[in-house]
Design a protein around this motif. Structure first.
Motif, mmCIF file in Angstrom:
data_model
loop_
_atom_site.group_PDB
_atom_site.id
_atom_site.type_symbol
_atom_site.label_atom_id
_atom_site.label_comp_id
_atom_site.label_asym_id
_atom_site.label_seq_id
_atom_site.Cartn_x
_atom_site.Cartn_y
_atom_site.Cartn_z
ATOM 1 N N LYS A 1 5.853 15.509 2.925
ATOM 2 C CA LYS A 1 5.434 16.750 2.257
ATOM 3 C C LYS A 1 4.335 16.610 1.348
ATOM 4 C CE LYS A 1 10.084 18.214 2.942
ATOM 5 N NZ LYS A 1 10.578 19.268 3.219
ATOM 6 N N SER A 2 4.026 17.782 0.848
ATOM 7 C CA SER A 2 2.773 17.901 0.214
ATOM 8 C C SER A 2 2.957 18.717 -0.913
ATOM 9 C CB SER A 2 1.543 18.410 0.738
ATOM 10 O OG SER A 2 0.330 18.081 0.239
ATOM 11 N N ALA A 3 2.184 18.596 -2.115
ATOM 12 C CA ALA A 3 2.354 19.633 -3.220
ATOM 13 C C ALA A 3 0.985 19.617 -3.980
ATOM 14 C CB ALA A 3 3.650 19.090 -4.087
ATOM 15 N N ILE B 1 0.653 -1.351 -0.205
ATOM 16 C CA ILE B 1 0.009 0.093 0.156
ATOM 17 C C ILE B 1 0.780 1.154 -0.025
ATOM 18 C CG2 ILE B 1 -1.661 1.531 1.262
ATOM 19 C CD1 ILE B 1 -2.812 -1.169 2.278
ATOM 20 N N GLY B 2 0.616 2.191 -0.731
ATOM 21 C CA GLY B 2 1.354 3.529 -0.907
ATOM 22 C C GLY B 2 0.435 4.381 -0.031
ATOM 23 N N VAL B 3 1.145 5.470 0.463
ATOM 24 C CA VAL B 3 0.412 6.377 1.199
ATOM 25 C C VAL B 3 0.924 7.819 0.894
ATOM 26 C CG1 VAL B 3 1.893 5.990 3.239
ATOM 27 C CG2 VAL B 3 -0.246 7.176 3.370
ATOM 28 N N LEU B 4 0.234 8.811 0.495
ATOM 29 C CA LEU B 4 0.693 10.074 0.422
ATOM 30 C C LEU B 4 -0.191 11.344 0.909
ATOM 31 C CD1 LEU B 4 -0.450 11.212 -3.356
ATOM 32 C CD2 LEU B 4 -1.102 9.034 -2.356
ATOM 33 N N THR B 5 0.472 12.311 1.206
ATOM 34 C CA THR B 5 -0.422 13.746 1.522
ATOM 35 C C THR B 5 -0.428 14.595 0.557
ATOM 36 O OG1 THR B 5 1.726 14.511 2.601
ATOM 37 C CG2 THR B 5 0.035 13.498 3.996
ATOM 38 N N SER B 6 -1.333 15.473 0.215
ATOM 39 C CA SER B 6 -1.698 15.881 -0.989
ATOM 40 C C SER B 6 -2.594 17.439 -0.618
ATOM 41 C CB SER B 6 -2.430 15.229 -1.925
ATOM 42 O OG SER B 6 -3.001 15.925 -3.059
ATOM 43 N N VAL C 1 4.475 1.627 1.570
ATOM 44 C CA VAL C 1 5.485 2.680 0.738
ATOM 45 C C VAL C 1 5.232 4.141 0.924
ATOM 46 C CG1 VAL C 1 6.428 3.162 -1.527
ATOM 47 C CG2 VAL C 1 6.087 0.870 -0.842
ATOM 48 N N GLY C 2 6.039 5.165 1.412
ATOM 49 C CA GLY C 2 5.713 6.360 1.399
ATOM 50 C C GLY C 2 5.914 6.989 0.168
ATOM 51 N N ILE C 3 4.954 7.791 -0.363
ATOM 52 C CA ILE C 3 4.855 8.616 -1.531
ATOM 53 C C ILE C 3 5.252 10.105 -1.278
ATOM 54 C CG2 ILE C 3 3.896 9.099 -3.685
ATOM 55 C CD1 ILE C 3 2.414 6.482 -3.300
ATOM 56 N N TYR C 4 6.557 10.531 -1.629
ATOM 57 C CA TYR C 4 6.588 11.924 -1.255
ATOM 58 C C TYR C 4 5.988 13.200 -2.395
ATOM 59 C CZ TYR C 4 10.132 10.446 1.963
ATOM 60 O OH TYR C 4 10.551 9.800 3.269
ATOM 61 N N ARG C 5 5.662 14.132 -1.660
ATOM 62 C CA ARG C 5 5.141 15.438 -2.412
ATOM 63 C C ARG C 5 4.091 15.057 -3.233
ATOM 64 N NH1 ARG C 5 8.834 16.937 -6.292
ATOM 65 N NH2 ARG C 5 9.746 14.698 -5.785
ATOM 66 N N GLY C 6 2.993 14.585 -2.613
ATOM 67 C CA GLY C 6 1.815 14.153 -3.334
ATOM 68 C C GLY C 6 1.954 13.476 -4.683
ATOM 69 N N TYR C 7 1.029 13.669 -5.562
ATOM 70 C CA TYR C 7 0.880 13.200 -6.777
ATOM 71 C C TYR C 7 2.080 13.416 -7.716
ATOM 72 C CZ TYR C 7 -4.068 12.006 -5.719
ATOM 73 O OH TYR C 7 -5.237 11.578 -5.137
#
Lengths: 328, 328, 328, 328
Positions: free
Chosen positions: B73-75, B8-13, B39-45
């Motif tokens: 991080k987010s973007a 599972i990926g996880v991100l903040t957006s 898995v951490g996904i950096y800087r959103g999409y």
């Protein structure tokens, strides 16, 4: 509204909690808004017995919404448990023209209100005010949310030093016979284990869990212990027990104590207090009595005082599982 | 649970909010608990498009539950709005063996997730993270409770100086097109008036209200103004207008700004983040997709992403009335 | 500067305190500024003995200035008290090319540094880091100002509930054998009495003072007790004693404990840490050794380590008198 | 002490600051301790002119040591700048039996006091109360330390969101023509650059510095700007300028505003207020007049009011260098 209610008393009773002042303010201002008089009764039922009253208008409650404690003071009254005491209280209320009251407090205070109402048919509404959140009929009592934030602030500080030294801390929090504070603040503070009265954890499981925690690479640990937990040892005995059985741990104890009862209320508690205070007055003006105003599923509701007293406030078992998962 | 989901990926957006880190922690640890990879996904999409990934285990998220912001991080990503961008994202996810993801963000982020799911049948769950509380399908978004406390702390300070000088302050708070922050923090801060987008207040009513306030003996006043309000003047123009029309007032303006988006999350937000993070993972493992996890009537629930995006989060009109009463 | 110093180690030792991270950051960045290498030594002298080192550049210390605790961890090392332990430490330092170090800690840590310097002529500078403020040669130790604010925040909360119930509280604060925290936080919290090790107060005078306090119309009282005070009873015994001798008082006890050692440092402590960290590096680069950097009359100064260890940090007797006057 | 002084007035004047209430409390209680009467004068010199007085005893100042603002209110008085106004003030003071006063405020307030003393030989002592720390003759003014903590708390929150989005923030802080707040809070908040009135920084150097910052790997930046800085552009113009010249930056602005003037005072400010309040009364009782009490090298000292008004409070250039080093 037209109503027979002309003069409403307001008092705080039992242990104080953040948000009580905000509730007093809301009661006083709702009275002004609906054009009925309002009287502050000092020191709970004891002040009722001693006639310690003060007329209150909107300006008397300015700048108190953000203050902890209660400007009306609180007390436990042994006299109010006697027929004679309640008679005196009734006479004082009547002499002052007070025809109903709002009591802010816990179940002990509600029991007093109910007996008084039974004896004198005196209209009364209860507002649940205690940090322990142990009242049936409301998802949140006044002060509970604030206390949770006070507890996690303190544990965040303790964790700074726990991390620096690879230590294990037992942190005792309030809550009487209910584990609400321990469970929620424990999750919020990232505790490794949480001991609550509702769950018989057992010393062996605690040791087991701490071993697993150590094995997983954790270098410091916080165990949150509810003052009412059933593990059979107080926090200091727990420290001794763990140090004996797990000599690899350097253990410390912190009992957070009465600071949990004070402090400026959170926004949640201020808004809740405002809603409940207004609703308490409106309910009296509608001719109703003997209810507790509370929050249920985000709405303000009424619960018969009798149910509020007898019912059991239960913890959410989903949270126990969440705690297990996120502390892994 | 047996499930086809293995990684599972996880991100903040989008805009960040307090509690996002607590949610990331909960997702990572729930994955560990249920034995799936994370898995951490950096800087959103944008990081999804650039393959900015990092494997995450329980120890990678230690000591972040109390931190504001987001470690991932987010973007905002313009590229993800293009078919080519999403193709790149899909290729990267697939190459990394990621078979589903949890996105923490607002409705813009959910829209991206939904389109992506439509195109690639890629399992996805949303967690509502924004201080604005403007998302349908949850009574509280992550960070909202914290932002309310940040706002009342700031206004408590402003009131100290307002009281000392008998001044009128206009305080602008965030919330985009929703008045949740203004309304709740306004009640919590004891504001005399609250201007929100959902209510067309009108300048005359404001002047009227301030006059009544003055007449009732108030010597200082706070007016909370939502950034999205519809009164037709910004806070600085409001100041000018009032000073012209009510020269007896010494008016000041304070725009609280971005500090509202940061800070250590409240206990409420930390617990909510923990609950939603766990539920997001469990929902994916149950083979479901395209839902937002949220809080409704104190319970964690699922809302189809489509509804969450299209639905309207409404303010509680009871609170508007409570505000009128308690500010009297 | 030209200097023989090429690679500076930095460690935190003994009890941790807020501001240590800010000092580490300052040491690391001052090294970068002056073009010398910097190495973090973990877990105090124990990490020196075990060779637990990490090269550190400016980005390794980002976003730590506001964090409590110490990213380098701290520990007490029994091994470093042995000749063999110090030999191992020296060998490790030399092998890593480290030619000097900065130790952040209290007098125990300075004693270790001084012995090490004597044996190996190894350049060393001390930075005073302890909340107790019990170090000679500096008006303020790192963490002291933060601890004072933590204590008054806690006592402000306790006073809310004390006032509501007309209670007497004994609040125990840290400070080891020094009364700095108790005296300053006691004044700051508006305590009625303050018991410190430097003053033999006596139980009778305490009773006397509480009586006077009661007679003057005070309805609640806070007595701040330093953990090292000489009154001959701990806080729990004090409670029993007062309840026996002054039954009119409802007494409670609160031991603030380890939360005093954590938390985000105050601005004062962050600035002080930055100044001392920079000065420590500059002093080494100037070819000096065996000094403690400290604050005296608002200026950064050097004190020989030997004096810092042997000297006595004294409380300001003016404050004892001020406390008597303002608590009247 | 035997003294001709029998009744001391106390007032707060000019902008309010945290710690003023603690100073009022200390003045009132020192009067009680030394057996002289004390009178509170409301709304600064304006209240003196209008005879807005109230006798104050020790219980009138209970529970205010931790409150921001001033219970005596403050104001700026145009009337007191006239001979007629001062005559009225003198007549009111004399009629009330007040034979001396303590004024808590900034240099404008001291100027009024000095002129009044010159005209009427009226004993007066000043206590420096302003968050700006811009008064000669004291290392710290009341409220300055609290304001520093308020500012770094706000910037810590802003940094959370700055970090999450890799943004550049310009944060404007108070301080009038002095850079004390900006310089110290800038260091404390870990700002990349600090723009103060005492240093003509220049736009080019700012751009230079931001470029270096970016090159060194920093992903977000905070620039603290004093409201009185001399760079020739306000924060909003700075934003535009940087966005034009450094399009790689996503820039935001935050003006912290009046929240910096309020809040519960820090322990430092409460203790300082207590010391200065006591000393002010003692100085009057010793028959002295026309002094400001202040803090110098950690001791309470006297400075002639005239010097306090004319002298220049200078920033510590060591701090400018420290800031350059630790922001590297």
């Amino acid at each position: 509204m037209t109503s027979k209610i002309k003069k409403i008393g307001v008092l705080t009773s039992g242990g104080d909690s953040p948000g009580m002042n905000a509730a007093i303010r809301a009661v006083v201002r709702a009275c002004a808004y609906y054009n009925v008089e309002c009287v502050g009764i000092y020191r709970g039922y004891q002040g009722m017995i001693e006639g310690d009253f003060k007329d209150m208008g909107p300006r008397d409650v300015k700048n108190i919404i953000n203050k902890g404690g209660t400007i009306l003071k609180s007390a436990r009254s042994a006299d109010f448990r006697t027929k004679e005491g309640r008679k005196l209280a009734y006479d004082n209320l009547t002499a002052a023209g007070i025809d109903s009251f709002v009591v802010i407090g816990g179940d002990g205070s509600f029991t007093g209100a109910e007996i008084f109402n039974e004896e004198y048919k005196f209209p009364v509404i209860g507002i649940p005010g205690t940090i322990d959140n142990d009242i049936y009929g409301t998802s949140h009592t006044l002060g509970y949310d604030t206390a949770l934030n006070t507890v996690i602030d303190a544990i965040d500080k303790i964790r700074d030093t726990a991390n620096s030294h690879n230590r294990l801390f037992f942190v005792e929090v309030m809550g009487r016979d209910a584990g609400h504070i321990a469970l929620n603040a424990g999750i919020g503070a990232g505790a490794e284990e949480i001991l609550i009265p509702e769950e018989d954890f057992g010393l062996e499981r605690l040791v087991e869990s701490l071993k697993r925690s150590k094995d997983s690479g954790k270098t410091s640990s916080i165990v949150v212990v509810s003052e009412g937990d059933k593990i059979g040892k107080n926090v200091f005995e727990l420290k001794d027990y763990i140090e004996e059985n797990m000599p690899e741990y350097d253990v410390r104890v912190s009992v957070l104590g009465h600071m949990q009862r004070g402090g400026s209320p959170s926004c949640f508690d201020r808004v809740l207090a405002s809603r409940l205070g207004v609703k308490a007055v409106e309910t009296l003006l509608e001719g109703k009595s003997n209810f507790m105003v509370g929050l249920n599923q985000d709405k303000v509701t009424l619960t018969p005082l009798e149910q509020a007293i007898k019912g059991q406030s239960e913890i959410d078992m989903e949270l126990v599982k969440v705690s297990d998962i996120v502390s892994s």
